[in-house]
Write a protein that holds these residues in place. Structure first.
Motif, short mmCIF file in Angstrom:
data_model
loop_
_atom_site.label_atom_id
_atom_site.label_comp_id
_atom_site.label_asym_id
_atom_site.label_seq_id
_atom_site.Cartn_x
_atom_site.Cartn_y
_atom_site.Cartn_z
N ARG A 1 0.81 -1.21 0.00
CA ARG A 1 0.00 0.00 0.00
C ARG A 1 0.85 1.27 0.00
N ASP A 2 2.18 1.09 0.01
CA ASP A 2 3.06 2.26 0.00
C ASP A 2 3.98 2.25 -1.23
N ALA A 3 3.60 1.50 -2.26
CA ALA A 3 4.42 1.45 -3.47
C ALA A 3 4.22 2.71 -4.30
N MET A 4 5.25 3.06 -5.05
CA MET A 4 5.14 4.10 -6.06
C MET A 4 5.54 3.47 -7.39
N ILE A 5 4.72 3.70 -8.40
CA ILE A 5 4.90 3.06 -9.69
C ILE A 5 5.04 4.13 -10.76
N GLU A 6 6.04 3.94 -11.63
CA GLU A 6 6.19 4.81 -12.79
C GLU A 6 6.06 3.97 -14.05
N ILE A 7 5.60 4.62 -15.10
CA ILE A 7 5.38 3.94 -16.38
C ILE A 7 5.99 4.79 -17.48
N TRP A 8 6.62 4.13 -18.45
CA TRP A 8 7.13 4.77 -19.66
C TRP A 8 6.61 3.99 -20.85
N GLN A 9 6.27 4.69 -21.91
CA GLN A 9 5.83 3.98 -23.12
C GLN A 9 5.90 4.92 -24.32
N ASP B 1 3.94 12.57 -30.43
CA ASP B 1 2.73 13.33 -30.11
C ASP B 1 3.00 14.26 -28.93
N THR B 2 2.94 15.55 -29.18
CA THR B 2 3.23 16.52 -28.12
C THR B 2 2.14 16.56 -27.06
N ASN B 3 1.00 15.94 -27.33
CA ASN B 3 -0.08 15.87 -26.35
C ASN B 3 -0.07 14.58 -25.55
N PHE B 4 1.01 13.82 -25.70
CA PHE B 4 1.17 12.60 -24.92
C PHE B 4 2.49 12.69 -24.16
N ARG B 5 2.41 12.60 -22.84
CA ARG B 5 3.60 12.76 -22.02
C ARG B 5 4.55 11.58 -22.15
N GLY B 6 4.02 10.37 -22.22
CA GLY B 6 4.86 9.19 -22.37
C GLY B 6 5.42 8.67 -21.06
N TRP B 7 5.13 9.35 -19.97
CA TRP B 7 5.63 8.98 -18.65
C TRP B 7 4.57 9.32 -17.62
N GLY B 8 4.37 8.42 -16.67
CA GLY B 8 3.41 8.68 -15.61
C GLY B 8 3.90 8.14 -14.28
N TRP C 1 8.50 0.90 -13.44
CA TRP C 1 9.53 1.02 -12.40
C TRP C 1 8.81 1.10 -11.07
N ILE C 2 9.24 0.26 -10.12
CA ILE C 2 8.54 0.14 -8.83
C ILE C 2 9.49 0.39 -7.69
N VAL C 3 9.05 1.18 -6.71
CA VAL C 3 9.82 1.39 -5.50
C VAL C 3 8.84 1.41 -4.32
N ALA C 4 9.31 0.94 -3.17
CA ALA C 4 8.47 0.91 -1.97
C ALA C 4 9.37 0.66 -0.78
N ARG C 5 8.78 0.73 0.40
CA ARG C 5 9.50 0.38 1.62
C ARG C 5 10.09 -1.02 1.48
N GLY C 6 11.39 -1.14 1.74
CA GLY C 6 12.03 -2.44 1.64
C GLY C 6 12.62 -2.74 0.28
N ILE C 7 12.29 -1.95 -0.73
CA ILE C 7 12.89 -2.11 -2.06
C ILE C 7 13.99 -1.06 -2.18
N ASN C 8 15.22 -1.50 -2.02
CA ASN C 8 16.33 -0.55 -1.97
C ASN C 8 16.70 0.00 -3.33
#
Length: 204
Positions: free
Chosen positions: A68-76, A94-101, A137-144
């Motif tokens: 419940r404390d993970a942070m997730i990033e996406i690239w595409q 496409d300038t209206n698509f960030r490609g990262w979230g 890309w995933i990071v959370a408590r305990g994932i160094n």
């Protein structure tokens, strides 16, 4: 050799702790940030080209519980297979698509959700194409160290079968850990850190 003093205890491992969320997703965790919306909160706007899709999932630990404390990033890539990057030399993305979230997992359910577009294929080498996919890309408590993985689409079976990255994965049954469930426009992708059906992670 000098013996290790018995009164000195092992230092705790470095960990993401709450600091990732404080710095990266302050609005999502309710402490407010300098801007009204966290960076990466939206990949699309009303002018973005391509078929809209959603990706929903959870990061699941070895005890089969969602983090419940993970942070997730996406690239595409965008719908035409182009990246929103200064390194993209094949054409104008496409300038209206960030490609990262970026999303923080929900504090109760552990669920994350991205609203995006169906990505186009991107080249692997001069004569080979990769199947449509999103990188996570995933990071959370305990994932160094942040974990890297990919999500492929179940309704792209032919492209997946020819994908040069998926072809390298052994044993072959583990390929299924990178394939989302569902169908366009709604996909589900659970990322399993350990145990049965552990997701394939990449050394990037």
């Amino acid at each position: 050799m000098v013996p290790f003093p018995g009164n000195l205890k092992e230092s705790p491992s470095q960990t993401a702790g709450p600091y990732v969320h404080i710095g990266c997703t302050p609005n999502a965790v309710g402490i407010g940030g300098p801007y009204g919306e966290d960076a990466g909160a939206r990949l699309v706007n009303d002018k973005t080209k391509g078929d809209r899709i959603s990706i929903t999932g959870r990061v699941i630990d070895g005890a089969n519980a969602p983090l419940r404390d993970a942070m997730i990033e996406i690239w595409q890539a965008d719908a035409d297979g182009l990246f929103n990057s200064p390194l993209e030399k094949r054409g104008a993305a496409d300038t209206n698509f960030r490609g990262w979230g970026r999303q923080a997992a929900d504090g109760e359910s552990g669920q994350f959700r991205f609203e995006t577009v169906m990505p186009g294929q991107v080249p692997f080498a001069a004569d080979r194409m990769q199947a449509p996919h999103a990188q996570f890309w995933i990071v959370a408590r305990g994932i160094n160290l942040g974990l890297h993985t990919r999500m492929y689409f179940p309704d792209e079976a032919d492209a997946n079968a020819a994908d040069p990255v998926l072809q390298r994965i052994e044993p072959r049954w583990r390929v299924a850990t990178l394939i989302a469930s569902g169908a366009r426009p709604n996909y589900t992708f659970d990322i399993r850190l350990q145990g049965e059906n552990e997701t394939v992670f990449f050394d990037v």
